[in-house]
Design a protein around this motif. Structure first.
Motif, PDB file in Angstrom:
ATOM      1  N   LEU A 119       0.842  -1.193   0.000  1.00  0.00           N
ATOM      2  CA  LEU A 119       0.000   0.000   0.000  1.00  0.00           C
ATOM      3  C   LEU A 119       0.881   1.248   0.000  1.00  0.00           C
ATOM      4  CD1 LEU A 119      -2.517  -1.174   2.749  1.00  0.00           C
ATOM      5  CD2 LEU A 119      -2.917  -1.125   0.266  1.00  0.00           C
ATOM      6  N   PRO A 143      15.280   6.447   6.165  1.00  0.00           N
ATOM      7  CA  PRO A 143      14.230   6.151   5.193  1.00  0.00           C
ATOM      8  C   PRO A 143      13.992   4.646   5.108  1.00  0.00           C
ATOM      9  CG  PRO A 143      15.912   7.609   4.261  1.00  0.00           C
ATOM     10  CD  PRO A 143      16.436   7.139   5.585  1.00  0.00           C
ATOM     11  N   MET A 145      13.105   1.163   3.453  1.00  0.00           N
ATOM     12  CA  MET A 145      13.362   0.601   2.116  1.00  0.00           C
ATOM     13  C   MET A 145      12.153  -0.137   1.572  1.00  0.00           C
ATOM     14  SD  MET A 145      16.157   1.815   1.528  1.00  0.00           S
ATOM     15  CE  MET A 145      16.584   1.049  -0.030  1.00  0.00           C
ATOM     16  N   TRP A 161       6.195  10.218   9.095  1.00  0.00           N
ATOM     17  CA  TRP A 161       5.640  10.382   7.749  1.00  0.00           C
ATOM     18  C   TRP A 161       5.786  11.852   7.420  1.00  0.00           C
ATOM     19  CZ3 TRP A 161       4.198   6.556   4.470  1.00  0.00           C
ATOM     20  CH2 TRP A 161       3.936   5.303   5.008  1.00  0.00           C
TER      21      TRP A 161
HETATM   22  C1  B12 Z   1      10.522   6.716  -8.522  1.00  0.00           C
HETATM   23  C2  B12 Z   1      10.223   5.943  -7.263  1.00  0.00           C
HETATM   24  C3  B12 Z   1       9.498   6.596  -6.276  1.00  0.00           C
HETATM   25  C4  B12 Z   1       8.863   7.971  -6.480  1.00  0.00           C
HETATM   26  C5  B12 Z   1       7.573   7.764  -7.354  1.00  0.00           C
HETATM   27  C6  B12 Z   1       7.019   9.078  -7.906  1.00  0.00           C
HETATM   28  C7  B12 Z   1       7.478   9.424  -9.280  1.00  0.00           C
HETATM   29  N1  B12 Z   1       6.664  10.128  -9.967  1.00  0.00           N
HETATM   30  O1  B12 Z   1       8.524   9.076  -9.770  1.00  0.00           O
HETATM   31  C8  B12 Z   1       8.579   8.394  -5.012  1.00  0.00           C
HETATM   32  C9  B12 Z   1       9.716   9.338  -4.566  1.00  0.00           C
HETATM   33  C10 B12 Z   1       7.256   9.082  -4.746  1.00  0.00           C
HETATM   34  C11 B12 Z   1       8.681   7.065  -4.251  1.00  0.00           C
HETATM   35  C12 B12 Z   1       8.240   6.934  -2.962  1.00  0.00           C
HETATM   36  C13 B12 Z   1       8.481   5.802  -2.197  1.00  0.00           C
HETATM   37  N2  B12 Z   1       9.119   4.699  -2.563  1.00  0.00           N
HETATM   38 CO1  B12 Z   1       9.688   4.378  -4.361  1.00  0.00          CO
HETATM   39  N3  B12 Z   1      10.524   3.969  -5.976  1.00  0.00           N
HETATM   40  C14 B12 Z   1      10.695   4.619  -7.087  1.00  0.00           C
HETATM   41  C15 B12 Z   1      11.530   3.794  -8.072  1.00  0.00           C
HETATM   42  C16 B12 Z   1      12.987   4.331  -7.999  1.00  0.00           C
HETATM   43  C17 B12 Z   1      11.076   3.790  -9.514  1.00  0.00           C
HETATM   44  C18 B12 Z   1       9.563   3.514  -9.715  1.00  0.00           C
HETATM   45  C19 B12 Z   1       9.228   3.648 -11.198  1.00  0.00           C
HETATM   46  O2  B12 Z   1       9.181   4.771 -11.701  1.00  0.00           O
HETATM   47  N4  B12 Z   1       8.998   2.520 -11.872  1.00  0.00           N
HETATM   48  C20 B12 Z   1       8.705   2.550 -13.300  1.00  0.00           C
HETATM   49  C21 B12 Z   1       7.185   2.754 -13.550  1.00  0.00           C
HETATM   50  C22 B12 Z   1       6.840   2.702 -15.051  1.00  0.00           C
HETATM   51  O3  B12 Z   1       6.490   1.653 -12.911  1.00  0.00           O
HETATM   52  P1  B12 Z   1       5.281   1.930 -11.907  1.00  0.00           P
HETATM   53  O4  B12 Z   1       4.904   0.654 -11.256  1.00  0.00           O
HETATM   54  O5  B12 Z   1       4.199   2.721 -12.522  1.00  0.00           O
HETATM   55  O6  B12 Z   1       5.992   2.903 -10.816  1.00  0.00           O
HETATM   56  C23 B12 Z   1       5.245   3.533  -9.831  1.00  0.00           C
HETATM   57  C24 B12 Z   1       5.288   2.763  -8.520  1.00  0.00           C
HETATM   58  O7  B12 Z   1       6.566   2.177  -8.343  1.00  0.00           O
HETATM   59  C25 B12 Z   1       5.022   3.901  -7.528  1.00  0.00           C
HETATM   60  N5  B12 Z   1       5.839   3.768  -6.316  1.00  0.00           N
HETATM   61  C26 B12 Z   1       7.064   4.198  -6.156  1.00  0.00           C
HETATM   62  N6  B12 Z   1       7.526   3.900  -4.941  1.00  0.00           N
HETATM   63  C27 B12 Z   1       6.516   3.264  -4.320  1.00  0.00           C
HETATM   64  C28 B12 Z   1       6.469   2.740  -3.036  1.00  0.00           C
HETATM   65  C29 B12 Z   1       5.299   2.105  -2.604  1.00  0.00           C
HETATM   66  C30 B12 Z   1       5.246   1.516  -1.220  1.00  0.00           C
HETATM   67  C31 B12 Z   1       4.190   2.020  -3.489  1.00  0.00           C
HETATM   68  C32 B12 Z   1       2.933   1.329  -3.050  1.00  0.00           C
HETATM   69  C33 B12 Z   1       4.259   2.531  -4.805  1.00  0.00           C
HETATM   70  C34 B12 Z   1       5.442   3.171  -5.180  1.00  0.00           C
HETATM   71  O8  B12 Z   1       5.410   5.117  -8.160  1.00  0.00           O
HETATM   72  C35 B12 Z   1       5.900   4.827  -9.457  1.00  0.00           C
HETATM   73  C36 B12 Z   1       5.615   6.000 -10.385  1.00  0.00           C
HETATM   74  O9  B12 Z   1       4.240   6.195 -10.533  1.00  0.00           O
HETATM   75  C37 B12 Z   1      11.401   2.369  -7.442  1.00  0.00           C
HETATM   76  C38 B12 Z   1      12.576   1.434  -7.668  1.00  0.00           C
HETATM   77  C39 B12 Z   1      12.457   0.739  -8.988  1.00  0.00           C
HETATM   78  N7  B12 Z   1      13.522   0.781  -9.709  1.00  0.00           N
HETATM   79  O10 B12 Z   1      11.386   0.206  -9.307  1.00  0.00           O
HETATM   80  C40 B12 Z   1      11.214   2.713  -5.962  1.00  0.00           C
HETATM   81  C41 B12 Z   1      10.432   1.745  -5.064  1.00  0.00           C
HETATM   82  C42 B12 Z   1       9.196   1.258  -5.798  1.00  0.00           C
HETATM   83  N8  B12 Z   1      10.075   2.591  -3.952  1.00  0.00           N
HETATM   84  C43 B12 Z   1      10.179   2.012  -2.823  1.00  0.00           C
HETATM   85  C44 B12 Z   1       9.917   2.606  -1.581  1.00  0.00           C
HETATM   86  C45 B12 Z   1      10.274   1.849  -0.343  1.00  0.00           C
HETATM   87  C46 B12 Z   1       9.341   3.874  -1.506  1.00  0.00           C
HETATM   88  C47 B12 Z   1       8.926   4.616  -0.220  1.00  0.00           C
HETATM   89  C48 B12 Z   1       8.209   3.730   0.788  1.00  0.00           C
HETATM   90  C49 B12 Z   1      10.212   5.235   0.375  1.00  0.00           C
HETATM   91  C50 B12 Z   1      10.078   5.874   1.717  1.00  0.00           C
HETATM   92  N9  B12 Z   1      10.939   5.488   2.641  1.00  0.00           N
HETATM   93  O11 B12 Z   1       9.216   6.693   1.924  1.00  0.00           O
HETATM   94  C51 B12 Z   1       8.045   5.760  -0.793  1.00  0.00           C
HETATM   95  C52 B12 Z   1       6.533   5.534  -0.760  1.00  0.00           C
HETATM   96  C53 B12 Z   1       5.927   5.974   0.577  1.00  0.00           C
HETATM   97  C54 B12 Z   1       4.442   6.119   0.465  1.00  0.00           C
HETATM   98  N10 B12 Z   1       3.988   7.314   0.174  1.00  0.00           N
HETATM   99  O12 B12 Z   1       3.700   5.186   0.699  1.00  0.00           O
HETATM  100  C55 B12 Z   1      10.597   0.586  -2.971  1.00  0.00           C
HETATM  101  C56 B12 Z   1       9.413  -0.379  -2.762  1.00  0.00           C
HETATM  102  C57 B12 Z   1       9.896  -1.658  -2.139  1.00  0.00           C
HETATM  103  C58 B12 Z   1       8.800  -2.484  -1.561  1.00  0.00           C
HETATM  104  N11 B12 Z   1       8.763  -3.720  -1.976  1.00  0.00           N
HETATM  105  O13 B12 Z   1       7.992  -2.037  -0.777  1.00  0.00           O
HETATM  106  C59 B12 Z   1      11.239   0.575  -4.369  1.00  0.00           C
HETATM  107  C60 B12 Z   1      11.142  -0.745  -5.119  1.00  0.00           C
HETATM  108  C61 B12 Z   1      12.733   0.976  -4.153  1.00  0.00           C
HETATM  109  C62 B12 Z   1      13.503  -0.060  -3.338  1.00  0.00           C
HETATM  110  N12 B12 Z   1      13.633   0.113  -2.046  1.00  0.00           N
HETATM  111  O14 B12 Z   1      14.006  -1.016  -3.866  1.00  0.00           O
HETATM  112  N13 B12 Z   1       9.294   6.136  -4.998  1.00  0.00           N
END
Ligand code: B12
Length: 253
Positions: A119, A143, A145, A161
């Protein structure tokens, strides 16, 4: 004949069953709720925005929680749906949910279920992430992970938060205010402001302001001296930092 004689009075047997169920409830229900209470842990939750607002700063007991999800939680992309999700154990999201319900005024959460890995938080009360804003989670000043649902807590943990202004810049460091619990009216006392970096390492902060009239900013070692006339609650803020915890200093004569 024998069969008839052996057959029990249905009324009698159903009241016996009810009695047994009633007794079982009496014995096991409190035990179950005690077990649930025992699996809850005390943790400290802070919710702060980039503009320095402190929405929540309190210790709560938290455990397995059911949180709402919403189609309006689009801050992380994807297509979230309306519903609820049970979050097992003591987690950073569950703790936030518990604290938000206890807050005055109550702070409803906006949560996304659009991603299969967990979530995501989009809003707390009136503070919803928009544009480049996002809610960052730190666990014991580092932060996390993983998302809030997967960040498991133990007793005494600290959860923050923080509504960050933009994901295009690194998040600011988090201030922490250290003060004695009590003092005497008008007696000078020292408080200190430090900041945690991403690695969870603290350093003193110069120039931090206390939300107390007349208090001087902190010096290079993070200290300032204050005098209180009455029990006071205050926090520290500094440009480019996340606002600190609130402290309450009790003042006696
Ligand atoms: C960019 C990114 C973000 C950006 C997304 C906004 C944006 N416009 O770019 C921001 C900075 C907001 C973000 C936040 C967080 N992120 Co982030 N994020 C990434 C990253 C580097 C790339 C995602 C991406 O663009 N994928 C490509 C697109 C096409 O796919 P997508 O599925 O549409 O991507 C979306 C989701 O990934 C979503 N998203 C991103 N982070 C997270 C985290 C959670 C918990 C959720 C539900 C969704 C989510 O935002 C993306 C853009 O819309 C990934 C690592 C990776 N390489 O995947 C980590 C990743 C997804 N994030 C992660 C984490 C931990 C977080 C945070 C919890 C960090 C924190 N300590 O606060 C927060 C979320 C907190 C919350 N509000 O609930 C983890 C999730 C791991 C897990 N299994 O739970 C990852 C995998 C990084 C890691 N540690 O390896 N993140």
């Amino acid at each position: 004949m024998g069969r008839m004689e052996k057959k029990e009075n249905p009324m009698k047997s159903s009241s016996a069953v009810r009695l047994v169920i009633g007794l079982a409830l009496l014995i096991f229900a409190p035990a179950a709720s005690q077990a649930q209470a025992a699996s809850e842990v005390p943790v400290h939750v802070r919710v702060v925005t980039f503009s320095g607002q402190i929405l929540i700063d309190q210790t709560v007991r938290t455990g397995t929680t059911t949180v709402p999800t919403s189609t309006r939680a689009t801050c992380l992309g994807g297509t979230p749906t309306n519903g609820t999700k049970r979050v097992e154990g003591a987690t950073a999201l569950g703790a936030l949910h518990t604290a938000a319900r206890l807050a005055q005024p109550r702070q409803p959460l906006l949560i996304s279920n659009a991603f299969d890995f967990g979530l995501g938080l989009c809003g707390v009360g009136a503070s919803a992430a928009s544009g480049e804003q996002w809610w960052e989670l730190t666990h014991n000043h580092k932060p996390s992970m993983v998302g809030g649902e997967a960040t498991m807590l133990k007793a005494g943990d600290e959860v923050l938060w923080f509504l960050s202004e933009t994901y295009n810049l690194p998040s600011p460091d988090e201030l922490t205010l250290v003060a004695p619990e009590g003092t005497k009216t008008g007696r000078w006392m020292t408080v200190r402001v430090l900041a945690y970096n991403d690695a969870g390492v603290r350093r003193p902060v110069e120039g931090a302001a206390l939300s107390l009239e007349g208090a001087a900013p902190t010096n290079a070692a993070g200290y300032t001296r204050i005098r209180l006339a009455q029990t006071s609650r205050f926090a520290a803020r500094a440009e480019g930092f996340i606002a600190s915890n609130r402290v309450v200093v009790k003042v006696s004569r």
